[in-house]
Scaffold this active site. Structure first.
Site, short mmCIF file in Angstrom:
data_model
loop_
_atom_site.label_atom_id
_atom_site.label_comp_id
_atom_site.label_asym_id
_atom_site.label_seq_id
_atom_site.Cartn_x
_atom_site.Cartn_y
_atom_site.Cartn_z
N PRO A 80 -25.66 -8.82 27.89
CA PRO A 80 -26.48 -8.02 26.98
C PRO A 80 -25.70 -6.81 26.49
O PRO A 80 -25.05 -6.12 27.28
CB PRO A 80 -27.66 -7.59 27.86
CG PRO A 80 -27.67 -8.54 29.00
CD PRO A 80 -26.25 -8.93 29.24
N CYS A 123 -26.28 -3.46 24.02
CA CYS A 123 -27.09 -2.63 23.13
C CYS A 123 -26.36 -2.43 21.80
O CYS A 123 -25.17 -2.14 21.78
CB CYS A 123 -27.38 -1.28 23.77
SG CYS A 123 -28.50 -1.36 25.18
N TYR A 149 -31.73 2.77 35.00
CA TYR A 149 -32.99 2.70 34.27
C TYR A 149 -34.16 2.61 35.26
O TYR A 149 -33.97 2.70 36.47
CB TYR A 149 -32.94 1.55 33.27
CG TYR A 149 -31.84 1.76 32.25
CD1 TYR A 149 -31.73 2.98 31.57
CD2 TYR A 149 -30.89 0.78 31.99
CE1 TYR A 149 -30.71 3.21 30.64
CE2 TYR A 149 -29.87 1.00 31.07
CZ TYR A 149 -29.78 2.22 30.40
OH TYR A 149 -28.76 2.44 29.50
N ARG A 172 -17.66 -6.41 26.02
CA ARG A 172 -16.68 -5.98 25.02
C ARG A 172 -15.63 -7.04 24.72
O ARG A 172 -15.07 -7.08 23.62
CB ARG A 172 -16.05 -4.66 25.47
CG ARG A 172 -16.90 -3.47 25.07
CD ARG A 172 -16.40 -2.17 25.63
NE ARG A 172 -17.03 -1.88 26.91
CZ ARG A 172 -17.07 -0.66 27.44
NH1 ARG A 172 -16.52 0.37 26.80
NH2 ARG A 172 -17.66 -0.45 28.60
N GLN A 181 -32.92 -9.72 28.08
CA GLN A 181 -33.00 -8.78 29.18
C GLN A 181 -34.08 -7.75 28.86
O GLN A 181 -34.00 -7.09 27.83
CB GLN A 181 -31.65 -8.07 29.37
CG GLN A 181 -31.61 -7.12 30.56
CD GLN A 181 -30.32 -6.33 30.60
OE1 GLN A 181 -30.13 -5.42 29.79
NE2 GLN A 181 -29.43 -6.67 31.52
N ALA A 193 -30.49 -5.23 25.93
CA ALA A 193 -31.60 -4.64 26.67
C ALA A 193 -32.77 -4.39 25.71
O ALA A 193 -32.62 -3.71 24.70
CB ALA A 193 -31.17 -3.33 27.31
#
Length: 372
Positions: A24, A26, A183, A324, A101, A58
């Site tokens: 995942p 962002c 989180y 990445r 996710q 996410a």
């Protein structure tokens, strides 16, 4: 040569055609939680990659649970319709499983996007009240979150269930709980962020496991369910590898199919180790050895085919995830297959770029990717 990396893997009722997972990532491009053309192109591009599983970024279960104003959500009909548009397009491009996710940023919400500094939102940036297990700020100068009451916790369990049901309607094969990177669920697990005096403080796994059980009840058994978990807070008095093992055991007991083992992100004062190749793989290995009945995914500076192959072939993890590395090279699985002499399907329009059909591949590929 044979390569474990390109063998199938069963996750619950879902079979991945190989052990390569797009992590995942962002994108910070959503409109009030809803995906748009950026996501259509970004995920469509990655859907061509041949990865065994593509996990989308996410995705937050409430509007206030977003990390930034530009983060994806799955808390409204508009979010659901926008995400379905993107996923339906990806389905037309690839038959490989796609997962989402879901999570809540807790006290790390109301933040700036990375290119603005990753700090808390300033007064002129429309900040909002954040929530957490305890009224403890993420770091010096950060906003102080509201401590969630017992009734508010129940509402948040329902929010996770609501997003799970939306994911089911969209047609995802995999749902993953974000229980790491500092989180909300991670905040409940760590003594650095959860200093409650009630039952949710005495048993710090209580709320995350309530969420996990409710999501398990709402998610079809024939689809895969997992969680990203944290094996180290990199701060004195925080979580460590043994805590990750305990949590993974409980998730397996509830009926989860896999865990993805990561670290860090809980406190601004963390002291991270040097991020060399595979620097987090040892934590996945520890969980895998302690809880062999649950599938384990490794992450953390995995970028090279031989490295990825060694991780799965040695049994340190059942699969590897990269983020990445895919932003840098969306054709990573094609080139890894070439490295190991494995033939995988290309989209017909791109097949003429495969190494056995294009002499120019010998010029275009780095030497380390060539079959040998």
């Amino acid at each position: 040569m044979s390569a474990k990396l390109f063998t199938p893997l069963d996750l619950g009722g879902v079979t991945l055609p190989n052990r390569i997972v797009i992590s995942p990532m962002c994108q910070y491009q959503a409109d009030d939680g809803s995906m748009n053309d950026w996501h259509l192109i970004h995920l469509g591009h990655l859907a061509y990659s041949g990865a065994g599983l593509m996990m989308i970024e996410a995705t937050h279960v409430t509007r206030e649970g977003r990390i930034t104003h530009a983060c994806a959500g799955l808390y409204s009909e508009h979010n659901e319709a926008a995400m379905k548009r993107v996923i339906d397009a990806c389905r037309r491009l690839s038959k490989n499983p796609i997962g989402v996710q879901i999570g809540h940023a807790g006290r790390k919400a109301s933040s700036q996007v990375p290119w603005e500094g990753r700090q808390w939102l300033a007064a002129n940036q429309s900040p909002w009240q954040t929530v957490a297990p305890s009224a403890i700020a993420h770091g010096e100068g950060w906003h102080v979150p509201h401590e969630l009451s017992s009734s508010e916790l129940k509402a948040h369990v329902e929010a996770f269930v609501g997003s799970t049901l939306r994911a089911k309607r969209i047609g995802f094969e995999v749902v993953e709980l974000h229980s790491a990177h500092g989180y909300l669920l991670h905040q409940f697990l760590s003594p650095l962020s959860n200093q409650r005096k009630d039952e949710y403080g005495r048993d710090r796994m209580k709320f995350p496991l309530e969420v996990a059980a409710a999501v398990r009840e709402s998610w079809p058994k024939e689809r895969a369910l997992g969680a990203r978990i944290s094996a180290h807070d990199w701060a004195e008095g925080g979580l460590g590898p043994d805590d990750a093992v305990s949590y993974a055991k409980e998730l397996k007991r509830i009926g989860f199919d896999y865990v993805c083992v990561s670290t860090g992100g809980l406190v601004a004062t963390q002291k991270l180790p040097p991020s060399g190749p595979g620097y987090q793989v040892a934590f996945a290995d520890k969980v895998k050895r302690a809880v062999p009945e649950i599938k384990v995914r490794a992450v953390g500076m995995i970028a090279e085919p031989d490295q990825a192959e060694e991780i799965v072939a040695s049994g340190k993890a059942d699969m590897v995830a990269m983020a990445r590395a895919f932003l840098d090279n969306p054709r990573w699985p094609w080139h890894a297959a070439e490295r190991f002499g494995v033939k995988i399907d290309y989209p017909p329009s791109y097949a003429r770029s495969r190494h056995d059909q294009w002499a120019g591949s010998k010029l275009a590929r780095p030497a380390e990717l060539k079959v040998g």
